[in-house]
Scaffold this active site. Structure first.
Site, PDB file in Angstrom:
ATOM      1  N   SER A  86      45.381 -85.699  91.856  1.00 53.91           N
ATOM      2  CA  SER A  86      46.117 -86.836  92.451  1.00 53.91           C
ATOM      3  C   SER A  86      46.777 -86.416  93.699  1.00 53.91           C
ATOM      4  O   SER A  86      46.992 -85.233  93.982  1.00 53.91           O
ATOM      5  CB  SER A  86      47.462 -87.132  91.617  1.00 53.91           C
ATOM      6  OG  SER A  86      46.739 -87.558  90.189  1.00 53.91           O
TER       7      SER A  86
HETATM    8  N1  SAH Z   1      46.280 -84.358  86.358  1.00 52.62           N
HETATM    9  C1  SAH Z   1      45.160 -84.168  86.809  1.00 52.62           C
HETATM   10  C2  SAH Z   1      44.193 -85.199  87.585  1.00 52.62           C
HETATM   11  C3  SAH Z   1      43.919 -86.237  86.536  1.00 52.62           C
HETATM   12  S1  SAH Z   1      42.283 -87.326  86.815  1.00 52.62           S
HETATM   13  C4  SAH Z   1      45.206 -82.987  87.988  1.00 52.62           C
HETATM   14  O1  SAH Z   1      46.300 -82.596  88.052  1.00 52.62           O
HETATM   15  O2  SAH Z   1      44.392 -82.576  88.474  1.00 52.62           O
HETATM   16  C5  SAH Z   1      42.294 -87.856  85.262  1.00 52.62           C
HETATM   17  C6  SAH Z   1      41.518 -87.005  84.299  1.00 52.62           C
HETATM   18  O3  SAH Z   1      41.736 -87.752  82.977  1.00 52.62           O
HETATM   19  C7  SAH Z   1      40.285 -86.883  84.615  1.00 52.62           C
HETATM   20  O4  SAH Z   1      39.897 -85.418  84.632  1.00 52.62           O
HETATM   21  C8  SAH Z   1      39.570 -87.327  83.407  1.00 52.62           C
HETATM   22  O5  SAH Z   1      38.268 -87.018  83.004  1.00 52.62           O
HETATM   23  C9  SAH Z   1      40.521 -87.429  82.271  1.00 52.62           C
HETATM   24  N2  SAH Z   1      40.611 -88.549  81.196  1.00 52.62           N
HETATM   25  C10 SAH Z   1      40.162 -89.633  81.094  1.00 52.62           C
HETATM   26  N3  SAH Z   1      40.074 -90.129  79.768  1.00 52.62           N
HETATM   27  C11 SAH Z   1      40.637 -89.161  79.008  1.00 52.62           C
HETATM   28  C12 SAH Z   1      40.889 -89.335  77.789  1.00 52.62           C
HETATM   29  N4  SAH Z   1      40.806 -90.166  76.914  1.00 52.62           N
HETATM   30  N5  SAH Z   1      41.343 -88.287  77.180  1.00 52.62           N
HETATM   31  C13 SAH Z   1      41.831 -87.001  78.221  1.00 52.62           C
HETATM   32  N6  SAH Z   1      41.479 -86.943  79.233  1.00 52.62           N
HETATM   33  C14 SAH Z   1      40.961 -88.041  79.788  1.00 52.62           C
END
Ligand code: SAH
Length: 241
Positions: A86
């Site tokens: 993000s």
């Molecule tokens: N917080 C992260 C950015 C997140 S991007 C950072 O600081 O870098 C969103 C993430 O959510 C992605 O890596 C994606 O694979 C994950 N995601 C999507 N669906 C999910 C689920 N059901 N459970 C866990 N993670 C999930």
């Protein structure tokens, strides 16, 4: 004289890479200071603890090498597998809305690079974070361990289910967009606890802050945002049950 010159070049050869690396660290420190001042403080986040945490975490070590130079810029970046880290301001804003306390145990859904978890870990007691993509989960776990973030536990799995073993949590932060808060997450949140999450309705995403009052989640919409969608069980259950 020639001997001396030779020694000089050996010295350069041995110590230059190290000097270069130190200069590079200084350079990233400056970029990070500027990021906090211009993108976060200037936009109204004045909480000194949060600003300090954002100044501390080396964001350039959470992105692929090709994007390091851009890591302190005012936008999200790719982290592989079609996912993103993000924008710095959004990380600060979500952290701020969560009102982190030093005694808190926080659950994060969507580890991604591990950056948000690292920022939070400096402000709370423990962070539990779940990532659905195995490669990202394993990479983040390794990165966080190597960087010395010892109060973070990473799990590869579907965040829909939460993490029963360590429940209940004081706070939950969700960093992928979803249509509703899954029941297990609601149940694993303490009474009076908070959830910050990007909620998607009719293709529009808003950042919401929920508070659990008498077992129910009370929603307050805070901002417009853009997150990658949540995957897994929520795709087969797009409606709340
Ligand atoms: N917080 C992260 C950015 C997140 S991007 C950072 O600081 O870098 C969103 C993430 O959510 C992605 O890596 C994606 O694979 C994950 N995601 C999507 N669906 C999910 C689920 N059901 N459970 C866990 N993670 C999930």
């Amino acid at each position: 004289m020639r001997k001396l010159l030779g020694l000089f070049f050996i010295f350069l050869f041995l110590f230059c890479p190290k000097m270069k690396k130190e200069n590079k660290e200084e350079y990233y420190n400056k970029l990070r200071e500027r990021m906090v001042k211009e993108q976060i403080e200037a936009r109204g986040i004045k909480d000194q603890r949060i600003l300090k945490a954002m100044r501390e975490v080396k964001r350039h070590l959470f992105v692929p090498e090709a994007f390091r130079e851009e890591s302190y810029n005012d936008y999200p970046l790719p982290i592989g597998e079609g996912q993103t880290i993000s924008q710095p301001f959004i990380v600060a804003l979500m952290t701020y809305l969560l009102e982190p306390e030093t005694s808190d145990r926080v659950l994060e859904i969507g580890t991604g690079s591990g950056y948000q978890a690292a920022v939070l870990s400096l402000l709370v007691k423990e962070v539990y974070t779940i990532e659905i993509i195995e490669k990202l989960a394993k990479e983040a776990e390794k990165r966080l361990k190597e960087l010395g973030y010892h109060n973070i536990k990473v799990k590869w799995g579907d965040g829909f289910e939460g993490w029963q073993e360590y429940a209940p949590f004081d706070k939950i932060i969700i960093t992928c967009a979803l249509p509703y808060i899954p029941k297990p997450l609601k149940e694993q949140l303490k009474e009076g606890g908070k959830i910050v999450a990007p909620m998607e309705k009719d293709g529009i995403q808003v950042l919401s802050l929920f508070t659990k009052e008498k077992g129910e989640l009370i929603e307050k919409v805070c901002d417009y945002v853009r997150f990658v969608p949540m995957r897994g069980r929520i795709e087969v259950e797009p409606e709340e049950k």
